[in-house]
Scaffold this motif. Structure first.
Motif, mmCIF file in Angstrom:
data_model
loop_
_atom_site.group_PDB
_atom_site.id
_atom_site.type_symbol
_atom_site.label_atom_id
_atom_site.label_comp_id
_atom_site.label_asym_id
_atom_site.label_seq_id
_atom_site.Cartn_x
_atom_site.Cartn_y
_atom_site.Cartn_z
ATOM 1 N N TRP A 22 -0.868 19.293 -13.860
ATOM 2 C CA TRP A 22 -1.955 18.736 -14.668
ATOM 3 C C TRP A 22 -3.271 18.668 -13.890
ATOM 4 O O TRP A 22 -4.324 19.079 -14.356
ATOM 5 C CB TRP A 22 -1.533 17.355 -15.135
ATOM 6 C CG TRP A 22 -2.627 16.621 -15.900
ATOM 7 C CD1 TRP A 22 -3.065 16.892 -17.126
ATOM 8 C CD2 TRP A 22 -3.383 15.515 -15.421
ATOM 9 N NE1 TRP A 22 -4.061 16.016 -17.493
ATOM 10 C CE2 TRP A 22 -4.270 15.147 -16.450
ATOM 11 C CE3 TRP A 22 -3.371 14.774 -14.228
ATOM 12 C CZ2 TRP A 22 -5.159 14.093 -16.322
ATOM 13 C CZ3 TRP A 22 -4.251 13.720 -14.113
ATOM 14 C CH2 TRP A 22 -5.141 13.388 -15.149
ATOM 15 N N LYS A 26 -6.946 20.901 -14.281
ATOM 16 C CA LYS A 26 -8.249 20.277 -14.476
ATOM 17 C C LYS A 26 -9.228 20.674 -13.396
ATOM 18 O O LYS A 26 -10.425 20.738 -13.627
ATOM 19 C CB LYS A 26 -8.114 18.738 -14.510
ATOM 20 C CG LYS A 26 -7.190 18.238 -15.614
ATOM 21 C CD LYS A 26 -7.618 18.758 -16.961
ATOM 22 C CE LYS A 26 -6.654 18.324 -18.051
ATOM 23 N NZ LYS A 26 -6.983 18.963 -19.344
ATOM 24 N N GLN A 36 -0.053 24.236 -19.955
ATOM 25 C CA GLN A 36 -0.261 22.797 -20.011
ATOM 26 C C GLN A 36 0.959 22.069 -19.457
ATOM 27 O O GLN A 36 2.096 22.523 -19.623
ATOM 28 C CB GLN A 36 -0.502 22.354 -21.456
ATOM 29 C CG GLN A 36 -1.781 22.911 -22.057
ATOM 30 C CD GLN A 36 -2.986 22.435 -21.296
ATOM 31 O OE1 GLN A 36 -3.092 21.251 -20.985
ATOM 32 N NE2 GLN A 36 -3.871 23.362 -20.961
ATOM 33 N N GLU A 54 -6.463 11.021 -18.993
ATOM 34 C CA GLU A 54 -7.095 12.253 -19.462
ATOM 35 C C GLU A 54 -8.275 11.941 -20.380
ATOM 36 O O GLU A 54 -9.347 12.542 -20.276
ATOM 37 C CB GLU A 54 -6.058 13.107 -20.184
ATOM 38 C CG GLU A 54 -6.643 14.252 -21.028
ATOM 39 C CD GLU A 54 -7.418 15.256 -20.200
ATOM 40 O OE1 GLU A 54 -8.086 16.116 -20.787
ATOM 41 O OE2 GLU A 54 -7.379 15.168 -18.954
ATOM 42 N N ARG A 57 -11.084 10.664 -18.290
ATOM 43 C CA ARG A 57 -11.717 11.741 -17.529
ATOM 44 C C ARG A 57 -12.614 12.585 -18.444
ATOM 45 O O ARG A 57 -13.752 12.921 -18.113
ATOM 46 C CB ARG A 57 -10.648 12.623 -16.890
ATOM 47 C CG ARG A 57 -11.231 13.771 -16.046
ATOM 48 C CD ARG A 57 -10.269 14.910 -15.935
ATOM 49 N NE ARG A 57 -9.971 15.459 -17.248
ATOM 50 C CZ ARG A 57 -10.770 16.299 -17.887
ATOM 51 N NH1 ARG A 57 -11.932 16.648 -17.367
ATOM 52 N NH2 ARG A 57 -10.430 16.753 -19.073
#
Length: 347
Positions: A22, A26, A36, A54, A57
């Motif tokens: 993850w 990113k 993903q 998430e 962010r």
């Protein structure tokens, strides 16, 4: 929350692997299509926590992007304000001046001596530490007006010998909250001087003085100089044919009949020229007929008459009257001459 995994090594490895994938997805923008992370095997609490991370962010990135965008917009606006020739200052909601562009600083510095006549404590160098209230005789009135201001407000003020126009607009933020006001300064001194001169010239014309003109110099601003010079030119264009007409009428009145006007004119001026030429022609016809009758009388041609039909209006009446007078005078003379002739023959 992680205590539930400390004795389950398999669960720890699964969490670390998923979290690693993850984070990598990113941090690496060039691998946007990376698989993903699979949170399906994670406990629900952890999945919700990661989703919140998430979302936070993503929101942070969006806020940062918007902040940078707004900063760029502010930089562009500031750069434009710094370069523009308009004289602009900005005041906050408390009426304190928080920004002045270089143009307005120079503008007010150049005008400082004149402004000090009305505002002795004024200093252009202290603009950013002052309030716009200093430019109004009654600050409370100004504050009330600005509080209700929703569109452009224009005011003309005089400080010393200078005339200024101030254009004020409200500055609003999100939701329409008023953040302050932007003020643009314009020097109308030359314009006001030209208007005063124009009024003086108009007054002089009304009193019959056609010699007055608006004074323009190389230091006059563009619009004022153009308006002044054009206004003066209009007066000259009017005065020239009027002077010609006045001179001709004066000569005609004095019995000095001039030659017809041959200069070219347009519109109403040409009509004046044509009317003067018609007058000259009519007077010349009268003179010619008077000469005709007098010369005929000298030659003894007492039956000679002027043609009244060649004349118009009162001129025709005059000529016809002369003819009738001659008939009245010469009729008895002819009778007397006839009697003398008959007597001389013994009749």
């Amino acid at each position: 929350m992680l205590d539930m995994f400390k004795h389950n090594r398999s669960s720890q490895q699964t969490l670390l692997a998923a979290t690693g994938r993850w984070l990598n997805s990113k941090l690496d923008d060039d691998q946007a299509d990376l698989e993903q992370p699979d949170f399906s095997n994670l406990p629900e609490e952890l999945k919700q926590a990661l989703l919140k991370v998430e979302m936070f962010r993503a929101k942070s990135e969006e806020n940062a992007r918007l902040a940078e965008q707004r900063l760029d917009e502010s930089r562009r606006i500031n750069s434009a304000m710094e370069c523009m020739s308009s004289n602009v200052m900005i005041a906050d909601e408390d009426h304190n001046i928080v920004y002045t562009n270089p143009a307005v600083v120079k503008f007010l510095t150049d005008a400082e001596a004149d402004i000090k006549v009305s505002l002795p404590n004024f200093k252009a160098s202290d603009l950013l530490t002052s309030s716009i209230d200093r430019y109004h005789k009654d600050p409370s009135v100004q504050r009330k007006m600005l509080a209700a201001l929703e569109s452009t407000y224009t005011a003309n003020i005089k400080l010393g010998d200078r005339h200024f126009r101030l254009m004020v607009n409200p500055v609003k933020g999100e939701g329409g909250r008023k953040l302050g006001h932007v003020v643009e300064w314009l020097d109308r001194t030359a314009e006001e001087f030209a208007i005063t001169q124009m009024q003086d010239v108009v007054q002089a014309v009304q009193e019959g003085d056609l010699t007055r003109r608006i004074t323009t110099t190389a230091n006059s601003d563009g619009l004022t100089r153009i308006v002044g010079e054009n206004f003066n030119q209009v007066l000259e264009l009017i005065l020239d044919p009027l002077t010609v007409a006045s001179t001709y009428v004066k000569r005609i009145a004095a019995g000095d009949i001039p030659e017809p006007i041959t200069d070219e004119y347009k519109g109403d001026f040409n009509e004046i020229k044509n009317n003067l030429n018609t007058c000259i022609s009519a007077v010349n016809k009268m003179i010619n007929d008077a000469d005709l009758l007098s010369q005929a009388a000298v030659r003894g041609e007492l039956d000679t008459r002027a043609d009244a039909s060649k004349h118009e209006g009162d001129f025709r009446r005059i000529v016809q009257g002369v003819n009738d007078t001659l008939d009245a005078v010469i009729g008895p003379l002819n009778v007397a001459a006839d009697y003398v002739d008959r007597i001389s023959r013994g009749e």
